[in-house]
Scaffold this motif. Structure first.
Motif, PDB file in Angstrom:
ATOM      1  N   LYS A  99      16.237  -5.789  -7.062  1.00  0.00           N
ATOM      2  CA  LYS A  99      15.819  -6.908  -6.211  1.00  0.00           C
ATOM      3  C   LYS A  99      14.308  -7.101  -6.221  1.00  0.00           C
ATOM      4  N   ILE A 100      13.565  -5.982  -6.166  1.00  0.00           N
ATOM      5  CA  ILE A 100      12.099  -6.092  -6.148  1.00  0.00           C
ATOM      6  C   ILE A 100      11.606  -6.732  -7.441  1.00  0.00           C
ATOM      7  N   TYR A 101      12.182  -6.337  -8.556  1.00  0.00           N
ATOM      8  CA  TYR A 101      11.771  -6.904  -9.847  1.00  0.00           C
ATOM      9  C   TYR A 101      12.084  -8.391  -9.901  1.00  0.00           C
ATOM     10  N   LEU A 102      13.305  -8.778  -9.466  1.00  0.00           N
ATOM     11  CA  LEU A 102      13.712 -10.185  -9.572  1.00  0.00           C
ATOM     12  C   LEU A 102      12.819 -11.059  -8.699  1.00  0.00           C
ATOM     13  N   GLU A 103      12.531 -10.587  -7.484  1.00  0.00           N
ATOM     14  CA  GLU A 103      11.647 -11.362  -6.610  1.00  0.00           C
ATOM     15  C   GLU A 103      10.251 -11.472  -7.213  1.00  0.00           C
ATOM     16  N   SER A 104       9.765 -10.399  -7.858  1.00  0.00           N
ATOM     17  CA  SER A 104       8.448 -10.430  -8.504  1.00  0.00           C
ATOM     18  C   SER A 104       8.422 -11.412  -9.664  1.00  0.00           C
ATOM     19  N   ILE A 105       9.527 -11.456 -10.438  1.00  0.00           N
ATOM     20  CA  ILE A 105       9.613 -12.373 -11.581  1.00  0.00           C
ATOM     21  C   ILE A 105       9.547 -13.823 -11.087  1.00  0.00           C
ATOM     22  N   LEU A 141       0.832  -1.194   0.000  1.00  0.00           N
ATOM     23  CA  LEU A 141       0.000   0.000   0.000  1.00  0.00           C
ATOM     24  C   LEU A 141       0.868   1.247   0.000  1.00  0.00           C
ATOM     25  N   ARG A 142       1.931   1.209   0.801  1.00  0.00           N
ATOM     26  CA  ARG A 142       2.838   2.353   0.834  1.00  0.00           C
ATOM     27  C   ARG A 142       3.488   2.575  -0.526  1.00  0.00           C
ATOM     28  N   LYS A 143       3.897   1.485  -1.150  1.00  0.00           N
ATOM     29  CA  LYS A 143       4.529   1.603  -2.466  1.00  0.00           C
ATOM     30  C   LYS A 143       3.535   2.100  -3.516  1.00  0.00           C
ATOM     31  N   ILE A 189      19.502  19.051 -16.173  1.00  0.00           N
ATOM     32  CA  ILE A 189      18.869  19.646 -14.989  1.00  0.00           C
ATOM     33  C   ILE A 189      17.468  19.106 -14.817  1.00  0.00           C
ATOM     34  N   ARG A 190      16.785  18.865 -15.963  1.00  0.00           N
ATOM     35  CA  ARG A 190      15.397  18.413 -15.905  1.00  0.00           C
ATOM     36  C   ARG A 190      15.280  16.906 -15.781  1.00  0.00           C
ATOM     37  N   LYS A 191      16.370  16.201 -15.904  1.00  0.00           N
ATOM     38  CA  LYS A 191      16.307  14.732 -15.932  1.00  0.00           C
ATOM     39  C   LYS A 191      15.808  14.166 -14.604  1.00  0.00           C
ATOM     40  N   ASN A 192      14.922  13.211 -14.707  1.00  0.00           N
ATOM     41  CA  ASN A 192      14.440  12.515 -13.491  1.00  0.00           C
ATOM     42  C   ASN A 192      15.495  11.529 -13.051  1.00  0.00           C
ATOM     43  N   ASN A 193      16.009  11.707 -11.854  1.00  0.00           N
ATOM     44  CA  ASN A 193      17.113  10.871 -11.372  1.00  0.00           C
ATOM     45  C   ASN A 193      16.649   9.630 -10.639  1.00  0.00           C
ATOM     46  N   ASN A 194      15.316   9.293 -10.688  1.00  0.00           N
ATOM     47  CA  ASN A 194      14.822   8.111  -9.957  1.00  0.00           C
ATOM     48  C   ASN A 194      15.121   6.853 -10.755  1.00  0.00           C
ATOM     49  N   GLU A 195      16.391   6.517 -10.898  1.00  0.00           N
ATOM     50  CA  GLU A 195      16.777   5.346 -11.661  1.00  0.00           C
ATOM     51  C   GLU A 195      16.724   4.101 -10.784  1.00  0.00           C
ATOM     52  N   ASP A 196      16.584   2.949 -11.437  1.00  0.00           N
ATOM     53  CA  ASP A 196      16.539   1.684 -10.697  1.00  0.00           C
ATOM     54  C   ASP A 196      17.850   1.446  -9.969  1.00  0.00           C
ATOM     55  N   ARG A 197      17.765   1.029  -8.727  1.00  0.00           N
ATOM     56  CA  ARG A 197      18.951   0.700  -7.939  1.00  0.00           C
ATOM     57  C   ARG A 197      19.290  -0.770  -8.139  1.00  0.00           C
TER      58      ARG A 197
END
Length: 880
Positions: free
Chosen positions: A774-780, A395-397, A724-732
């Motif tokens: 990690k979240i993606y791999l666990e979901s897969i 829910l938080r996510k 400057i405008r680039k969204n920096n929320n890249e996958d960790r």
């Protein structure tokens, strides 16, 4: 017979009927009651009604014309008998009855009315129905696992074998064994002695048994079976035996398979993951399994004999349960569940012995005997504390995701083409500045389309519906307040089994800012005097300007998405991908091919001598490269003339020197005067090659002009602005061990794995780790292994094999199962689509492979499937 005798006889008849133990009614020729028995009154719930003298049809208004016609026949001498029939009462309830309706005579040949003898057999019918339902469920279970059930009622000496038990013994389905002779099926010697011993112990001490014994079937076949049984006690006396019977002959022949089967069966009965608690009819706990001990921390001896749920349940939740079910059924909760053959599932808070609290999912149902009488309750509980915590985290996510959606100005939508109803996400209402209560249809959306774009949008939608694919669409909308926005639509088209379009689902993004930036960038690109080609890291052309169209002879549409090698001569194209990779590894502004001659090739195949300056562009799509390309054909011609003049002057100077060797002073002067222009020409040629501006080139060779540095500066400025405008929320990315993800997946799916008996094997020895989200791999893992369990075959134990490795330099992951399989010819084109279900599974909500594909492709990977119906499926994942 005299009138007095007739009246006396009639009076006796009334007395006899009123005192009869069965339901009997005496009616006159007008169908009015003369006398009824007490049983008649109770069977038809007429205790508070006046009956005598009233019409039968008045008291039973639900009686139809067909029954009335039969009554008239009986009044003429006919007899109507029925062994059972449903009788729908006026209040809507169904009452099963039998009847015998015949006339009674005043005198010989003279009918005085009707005698009705009936009986209420509703309880018997309901018990028959419930037993049939249970038998059907057991039969289906037996077909899968070759497990049957059996019961022995020691009070009546009746023995019951299920269909599968009969099949194992090779006797007819309707075979009814005798208690005394059933033992003879077991092979003489150790097997027969064993079964006699364990049955006697179960009857005397209550000790359950689980033994492997050999029997000889009715047809003489010798096979190994597993017999599991337990005694049923009342007041310390064994009143019955019950258990299961399994054909384990194949497993006995393969000792390893038998060992696994035994381990799985013992795991079911001794499972720590599920708590099983039963009570007797007084609510006293009489069974508390290992799972319950593990879950609550109490030992069996501490709990057996206590009143449920005084030790471990919160009383306010117990009271809420009682109120809910009492309100639902209008009676005691357990009776309501039993009579309606239902069970109650809800979340409870259990208090462990150490005082800690856990959240559990509890299923409560009534236990009934063979006569339908309640003998106790069954409570099955599993710890869902971790799941609840995960739900809170999810829910938080989701909240974070919604926030990200608002930041990125993206909304999602659905269009049902059958009903024309449209659904928008909350953010889409904000993009269109529409009240969230507005009823939406396709026309609502179309009303916002900019007047100049309506024809384009109509043609695009029409094409998509006909071709069943939706290319990306960029168009303008005009809000009610006059604001114009640019939006980009992405969509997936859903079809039914007939191939008809039934729904479109997709996203809508407000790209107004990006569009303005693109227009500015396009303006800068077109203002450049050189040919400009923008290429991505994969070597695909993103865009070109008009000068590039003129230089190469291609239109922008022809080159977009094509490999940049299309513009490079064949002699150089083989090495170019390596040069390109080297530039992207260390991107910086520089000239390409310094010290070497460079050529391009146009649409007609003509070679063009060129100069190239490369500049990196950092964008949201990743790093792009901007190539400024200048045609230096005229410069090459001029350069050739200069070199020729230089060579001629050098030759002439040498001749002069040779002819005037004697005139040293003159020679020196002449040589100096002649060599100076040659040297000057060499310098001019060098200056020409190093020249950066048009002004210098005009001074040397008719003033060629260059603006490439200015354009490079402009492009760098744009890159800085984009950064400057680039969204920096890249996958960790992090180093993840496959085995740890596999273990976690099995822990999450432990209940389903145990319930299906699934065998899961894995081999990550060739590639133990991977850098991934990690979240993606666990979901897969969870989606693919979960699907393998959900769509398992009904004919075999699920087997799942997961492995990783490296092949041709590519990292891969494979998930293989032996389940139902997928008809790829029929469903392959939409295998990874949204709300697609390929099997009729209740939980199937259908929603799982679409997410997996999206997550894999987000990291540059791909997923494919190989499948055969009723054999199994293999999913192949190639990582970036």
């Amino acid at each position: 017979m005299s009138t007095k005798d007739s009246e006396l006889s009639e009076q006796y008849n009334k007395i006899f009927i009123e005192q009869a133990p069965t339901a009997i009614a005496m009616l006159d020729k007008d169908m009015r009651y003369i006398a009824v028995s007490q049983r008649w009154i109770t069977d038809y719930k007429m205790e508070d009604k006046e009956i005598i003298g009233r019409s039968h049809y008045e008291l039973f208004p639900e009686i139809g014309e067909d029954w009335k016609a039969n009554h008239q026949k009986c009044l003429k001498g006919a007899i109507d008998i029925c062994e059972e029939a449903p009788f729908k009462r006026a209040d809507g309830t169904i009452q099963w009855i039998y009847w015998d309706v015949r006339p009674w005579y005043v005198s010989e040949g003279k009918i005085g009315g009707l005698l009705m003898h009936t009986g209420d057999i509703t309880p018997q019918k309901e018990r028959e129905k419930e037993r049939a339902r249970m038998i059907q469920i057991l039969d289906k279970t037996n077909e899968v696992a070759r497990i049957g059930t059996w019961e022995v009622n020691l009070s009546t000496n009746e023995v019951y074998w299920s269909k599968m038990v009969c099949e194992i013994h090779e006797v007819p389905e309707n075979y009814r064994p005798q208690l005394e002779t059933a033992i003879n099926f077991y092979k003489e010697g150790e097997s027969r002695e064993t079964i006699q011993r364990v049955v006697n112990e179960a009857m005397l001490t209550g000790q359950p048994y689980d033994v492997e014994v050999e029997l000889v079937t009715a047809k003489g076949t010798s096979l190994w079976t597993r017999a599991i049984g337990s005694g049923e006690f009342e007041d310390g006396k064994c009143v019955g035996l019950f258990g299961i019977f399994q054909d384990i002959n194949e497993g006995k022949l393969a000792e390893q398979a038998l060992s696994n089967a035994n381990a799985e069966l013992k795991a079911i009965f001794n499972s720590k993951s599920v708590a099983i608690i039963t009570t007797n009819e007084k609510g006293i706990i009489n069974h508390f399994n290992h799972g319950a001990e593990y879950l609550l921390g109490y030992s069996t001896s501490e709990i057996i004999g206590t009143q449920i749920p005084s030790l471990f349940a919160k009383m306010e939740e117990v009271e809420r349960f009682r109120q809910d079910l009492s309100q639902k059924y209008g009676k005691d909760p357990l009776k309501g569940l039993a009579e309606n053959n239902e069970f109650d599932v809800r979340e409870w808070t259990y208090i462990k012995k150490d005082g800690s609290k856990i959240t559990v999912q509890v299923t409560i149902s009534a236990i009934k005997d063979t006569h339908g009488e309640i003998t106790g309750s069954l409570t099955v509980a599993s710890d869902i504390t971790a799941i609840k915590n995960a739900e809170i985290e999810l829910l938080r996510k989701n909240q974070v995701l919604n926030f990200a959606e608002r930041l990125s100005m993206i909304g999602n939508w659905q269009w049902n083409t059958i009903t024309n109803e449209v659904t928008w996400s909350s953010n889409l209402y904000k993009i269109f500045n529409v009240d969230i209560e507005t009823r939406l249809t396709y026309d609502t959306y179309f009303s916002f389309v900019h007047p100049e774009d309506k024809e384009m949008v109509t043609n695009h939608v029409q094409y998509s519906l006909e071709e069943k694919k939706f290319p990306d669409l960029l168009h303008r909308i005009k809000l009610r307040n006059g604001t114009v926005k640019n939006i980009q639509l992405l969509a997936e088209i859903m079809t039914n089994d007939a191939g008809e379009v039934i729904e479109l689902v997709g996203t809508c993004q407000d790209v107004t800012e990006q569009r303005l930036e693109e227009i500015k960038f396009r303006g800068l690109l077109e203002s450049a005097p050189d040919a400009m080609v923008i290429v991505n890291e994969a070597g695909k052309i993103n865009m070109i300007n008009k000068q590039a169209e003129k230089l190469f002879g291609y239109s922008a549409k022809e080159l977009k998405g094509k490999s940049v090698e299309i513009l490079i001569p064949e002699a150089y194209s083989a090495k170019h991908p390596g040069h390109r990779a080297g530039f992207f590894a260390n991107p910086k502004t520089r000239h390409m091919g310094e010290g070497r001659e460079l050529f391009a090739i146009n649409k007609k195949g003509k070679l063009i001598p060129i100069q190239i300056s490369l500049s990196p562009l950092k964008t949201k799509e990743g790093v792009l490269v901007s190539a400024a390309i200048r045609d230096i054909t005229s410069q090459k011609i001029a350069e050739g003339k200069i070199l020729k003049a230089k060579e001629e002057l050098e030759v002439f100077a040498k001749k002069l020197v040779a002819q005037n060797t004697k005139l040293a002073d003159f020679t020196q002067i002449t040589s100096h005067n002649l060599r100076a222009p040659v040297s000057n020409l060499n310098s001019l040629l060098g200056f020409y090659k190093l020249a950066q501006s048009e002004e210098e080139r005009e001074d040397l060779f008719q003033k060629f002009e260059s603006v490439i540095d200015h354009l490079t500066l402009t492009l760098n400025t744009l890159v800085e602005a984009l950064n400057i405008r680039k969204n920096n929320n890249e996958d960790r990315l992090e180093e993840i061990e496959f085995n740890s993800v596999m273990v976690k997946t099995q822990e999450i799916l432990a209940g389903e794995i145990m319930g299906t008996g699934a065998v899961i094997k894995s081999d990550f020895s060739k590639l133990p780790y991977i850098a991934y989200n990690k979240i993606y791999l666990e979901s897969i893992f969870l989606n693919l292994v979960g699907n393998a369990l959900k769509y398992r075959s009904a004919d075999r134990v699920p087997e799942i094999y997961v492995s990783s490795g490296i092949e041709n330099g590519k990292k891969f992951l494979k998930v293989t199962d032996n389940g139902q399989g997928i008809n790829l010819k029929r469903h392959g084109h939409k295998l990874f689509g949204l709300n697609k279900v390929f099997h009729r599974h209740p939980d199937a909500r259908g929603i799982g492979l679409f997410m997996t594909k999206t997550q894999i492709e987000a990291h540059g990977g791909s997923i494919s499937a190989e499948s055969e119906v009723n054999v199994g499926t293999t999913f192949n994942i190639n990582f970036n």
